[in-house]
Design a protein around this motif. Sequence first.
Motif, PDB file in Angstrom:
ATOM      1  N   GLU A   2      38.979  53.265  48.792  1.00 19.58           N
ATOM      2  CA  GLU A   2      38.871  55.159  48.341  1.00 19.58           C
ATOM      3  C   GLU A   2      39.744  55.265  48.815  1.00 19.58           C
ATOM      4  OE1 GLU A   2      34.675  56.100  48.942  1.00 19.58           O
ATOM      5  OE2 GLU A   2      34.162  54.624  47.881  1.00 19.58           O
ATOM      6  N   SER A   3      40.772  54.986  49.694  1.00 16.23           N
ATOM      7  CA  SER A   3      41.135  55.500  50.614  1.00 16.23           C
ATOM      8  C   SER A   3      42.872  55.359  50.307  1.00 16.23           C
ATOM      9  CB  SER A   3      41.488  54.859  52.360  1.00 16.23           C
ATOM     10  OG  SER A   3      41.275  53.456  51.685  1.00 16.23           O
ATOM     11  N   ARG A   4      42.610  54.308  49.495  1.00 16.72           N
ATOM     12  CA  ARG A   4      43.926  54.410  48.688  1.00 16.72           C
ATOM     13  C   ARG A   4      44.135  54.842  47.275  1.00 16.72           C
ATOM     14  NH1 ARG A   4      47.656  49.488  50.972  1.00 16.72           N
ATOM     15  NH2 ARG A   4      46.429  49.652  52.586  1.00 16.72           N
ATOM     16  N   GLY A   5      43.140  55.478  46.372  1.00 23.56           N
ATOM     17  CA  GLY A   5      42.563  55.615  45.720  1.00 23.56           C
ATOM     18  C   GLY A   5      43.348  54.470  44.555  1.00 23.56           C
ATOM     19  N   LEU A   6      42.054  52.924  44.872  1.00 25.23           N
ATOM     20  CA  LEU A   6      42.500  51.941  43.725  1.00 25.23           C
ATOM     21  C   LEU A   6      41.184  51.476  43.041  1.00 25.23           C
ATOM     22  CD1 LEU A   6      43.688  49.682  46.464  1.00 25.23           C
ATOM     23  CD2 LEU A   6      45.278  50.712  44.766  1.00 25.23           C
ATOM     24  N   THR A   7      41.453  51.610  41.785  1.00 25.34           N
ATOM     25  CA  THR A   7      40.524  51.620  40.811  1.00 25.34           C
ATOM     26  C   THR A   7      39.954  49.333  40.858  1.00 25.34           C
ATOM     27  OG1 THR A   7      41.856  51.139  39.072  1.00 25.34           O
ATOM     28  CG2 THR A   7      40.708  53.110  39.625  1.00 25.34           C
ATOM     29  N   ARG A   8      38.639  48.995  40.237  1.00 21.90           N
ATOM     30  CA  ARG A   8      38.851  47.704  39.744  1.00 21.90           C
ATOM     31  C   ARG A   8      39.864  47.117  39.035  1.00 21.90           C
ATOM     32  NH1 ARG A   8      33.045  45.940  40.649  1.00 21.90           N
ATOM     33  NH2 ARG A   8      32.167  46.898  41.321  1.00 21.90           N
ATOM     34  N   ARG A   9      40.398  47.702  38.044  1.00 21.57           N
ATOM     35  CA  ARG A   9      41.556  47.561  37.527  1.00 21.57           C
ATOM     36  C   ARG A   9      42.883  47.144  38.686  1.00 21.57           C
ATOM     37  NH1 ARG A   9      42.358  48.824  31.443  1.00 21.57           N
ATOM     38  NH2 ARG A   9      40.996  47.047  31.317  1.00 21.57           N
ATOM     39  N   ASP A  10      42.709  48.160  39.394  1.00 20.90           N
ATOM     40  CA  ASP A  10      44.228  47.864  40.508  1.00 20.90           C
ATOM     41  C   ASP A  10      44.362  46.357  41.221  1.00 20.90           C
ATOM     42  OD1 ASP A  10      45.001  50.258  39.383  1.00 20.90           O
ATOM     43  OD2 ASP A  10      44.355  51.161  40.965  1.00 20.90           O
ATOM     44  N   LEU A  11      43.177  46.239  41.391  1.00 15.35           N
ATOM     45  CA  LEU A  11      43.083  44.407  41.990  1.00 15.35           C
ATOM     46  C   LEU A  11      43.031  43.079  40.871  1.00 15.35           C
ATOM     47  CD1 LEU A  11      39.639  45.808  43.684  1.00 15.35           C
ATOM     48  CD2 LEU A  11      42.390  45.695  44.489  1.00 15.35           C
ATOM     49  N   GLU A  12      42.822  43.258  40.088  1.00 17.94           N
ATOM     50  CA  GLU A  12      43.713  42.073  38.912  1.00 17.94           C
ATOM     51  C   GLU A  12      44.213  41.568  38.942  1.00 17.94           C
ATOM     52  OE1 GLU A  12      42.648  43.349  34.915  1.00 17.94           O
ATOM     53  OE2 GLU A  12      40.445  44.437  35.433  1.00 17.94           O
ATOM     54  N   PRO A  13      45.799  42.492  39.837  1.00 18.54           N
ATOM     55  CA  PRO A  13      46.904  41.190  39.315  1.00 18.54           C
ATOM     56  C   PRO A  13      46.726  40.603  41.039  1.00 18.54           C
ATOM     57  CG  PRO A  13      47.489  43.628  39.144  1.00 18.54           C
ATOM     58  CD  PRO A  13      45.965  43.421  39.200  1.00 18.54           C
ATOM     59  N   TYR A  14      45.548  40.816  41.514  1.00 16.22           N
ATOM     60  CA  TYR A  14      45.953  40.274  43.400  1.00 16.22           C
ATOM     61  C   TYR A  14      44.737  38.769  43.544  1.00 16.22           C
ATOM     62  CZ  TYR A  14      48.704  44.311  44.589  1.00 16.22           C
ATOM     63  OH  TYR A  14      49.511  45.361  43.764  1.00 16.22           O
ATOM     64  N   VAL A  24      33.751  39.093  43.080  1.00 17.36           N
ATOM     65  CA  VAL A  24      34.574  39.139  44.816  1.00 17.36           C
ATOM     66  C   VAL A  24      33.986  40.981  45.149  1.00 17.36           C
ATOM     67  CG1 VAL A  24      35.860  40.191  45.973  1.00 17.36           C
ATOM     68  CG2 VAL A  24      36.675  38.157  44.706  1.00 17.36           C
ATOM     69  N   LEU A  25      33.698  41.688  44.409  1.00 19.40           N
ATOM     70  CA  LEU A  25      33.442  43.628  45.067  1.00 19.40           C
ATOM     71  C   LEU A  25      31.536  43.326  45.323  1.00 19.40           C
ATOM     72  CD1 LEU A  25      36.183  45.823  43.210  1.00 19.40           C
ATOM     73  CD2 LEU A  25      35.942  45.196  45.109  1.00 19.40           C
ATOM     74  N   ASN A  26      31.267  43.149  44.371  1.00 20.36           N
ATOM     75  CA  ASN A  26      29.321  42.776  44.259  1.00 20.36           C
ATOM     76  C   ASN A  26      29.293  41.591  45.121  1.00 20.36           C
ATOM     77  OD1 ASN A  26      28.477  44.706  42.752  1.00 20.36           O
ATOM     78  ND2 ASN A  26      29.690  43.588  41.198  1.00 20.36           N
ATOM     79  N   ARG A  27      30.256  40.628  45.994  1.00 19.71           N
ATOM     80  CA  ARG A  27      29.682  40.071  47.319  1.00 19.71           C
ATOM     81  C   ARG A  27      29.256  38.761  46.189  1.00 19.71           C
ATOM     82  NH1 ARG A  27      29.282  41.928  52.952  1.00 19.71           N
ATOM     83  NH2 ARG A  27      30.325  43.527  52.979  1.00 19.71           N
ATOM     84  N   LYS A  28      29.008  38.292  45.360  1.00 26.67           N
ATOM     85  CA  LYS A  28      29.119  37.288  44.375  1.00 26.67           C
ATOM     86  C   LYS A  28      29.756  36.436  43.905  1.00 26.67           C
ATOM     87  CE  LYS A  28      25.843  39.994  41.321  1.00 26.67           C
ATOM     88  NZ  LYS A  28      25.464  40.010  39.699  1.00 26.67           N
ATOM     89  N   ARG A  29      30.674  36.246  44.716  1.00 24.75           N
ATOM     90  CA  ARG A  29      32.409  35.173  45.102  1.00 24.75           C
ATOM     91  C   ARG A  29      32.762  35.602  46.257  1.00 24.75           C
ATOM     92  NH1 ARG A  29      34.838  31.216  42.292  1.00 24.75           N
ATOM     93  NH2 ARG A  29      33.334  32.540  40.324  1.00 24.75           N
ATOM     94  N   SER A  30      33.414  34.634  47.544  1.00 23.67           N
ATOM     95  CA  SER A  30      34.170  35.409  48.633  1.00 23.67           C
ATOM     96  C   SER A  30      35.289  35.106  47.860  1.00 23.67           C
ATOM     97  CB  SER A  30      34.157  34.062  49.813  1.00 23.67           C
ATOM     98  OG  SER A  30      32.908  34.172  50.520  1.00 23.67           O
ATOM     99  N   LEU A  31      36.393  35.912  48.346  1.00 28.30           N
ATOM    100  CA  LEU A  31      37.940  35.560  48.571  1.00 28.30           C
ATOM    101  C   LEU A  31      38.731  34.390  49.084  1.00 28.30           C
ATOM    102  CD1 LEU A  31      38.932  38.993  50.412  1.00 28.30           C
ATOM    103  CD2 LEU A  31      39.072  38.346  47.680  1.00 28.30           C
ATOM    104  N   THR A  32      39.115  33.812  47.922  1.00 30.32           N
ATOM    105  CA  THR A  32      39.631  32.732  48.089  1.00 30.32           C
ATOM    106  C   THR A  32      41.190  32.828  48.689  1.00 30.32           C
ATOM    107  OG1 THR A  32      41.431  32.283  46.622  1.00 30.32           O
ATOM    108  CG2 THR A  32      39.483  31.875  46.450  1.00 30.32           C
ATOM    109  N   MET A  33      41.438  31.615  49.811  1.00 31.71           N
ATOM    110  CA  MET A  33      42.894  32.301  50.423  1.00 31.71           C
ATOM    111  C   MET A  33      44.055  32.807  49.659  1.00 31.71           C
ATOM    112  SD  MET A  33      42.398  31.536  53.456  1.00 31.71           S
ATOM    113  CE  MET A  33      44.163  31.516  54.241  1.00 31.71           C
ATOM    114  N   GLU A  34      44.114  31.976  48.495  1.00 32.30           N
ATOM    115  CA  GLU A  34      45.009  32.924  47.028  1.00 32.30           C
ATOM    116  C   GLU A  34      45.362  33.990  46.974  1.00 32.30           C
ATOM    117  OE1 GLU A  34      47.029  32.114  43.277  1.00 32.30           O
ATOM    118  OE2 GLU A  34      45.489  31.052  43.619  1.00 32.30           O
TER     119      GLU A  34
END
Length: 61
Positions: A2-14, A24-34
């Motif tokens: 929210e503070s950066r004005g990002l959407t879910r779609r903005d996170l797809e490249p990362y 990831v956002l719904n806490r069903k999967r943890s972030l990987t190192m990558e």
Amino acid sequence: MESRGLTRRDLEPYIGSRARVSEVLNRKRSLTMEMIRNLHKGLGIPADVLIQPYNTYKNAA
């Protein structure tokens, strides 16, 4: 996000696909190192914030 004005779609490249971002956002999967490296490098989020442990619903007892 929210503070950066990002959407879910903005996170797809990362993080990966739309489904992966959702998991990831719904806490069903943890972030990987990558994913952590990509978010740190691409969005400047401090890595120490990203590596902190948190419970996923899969790991919650």
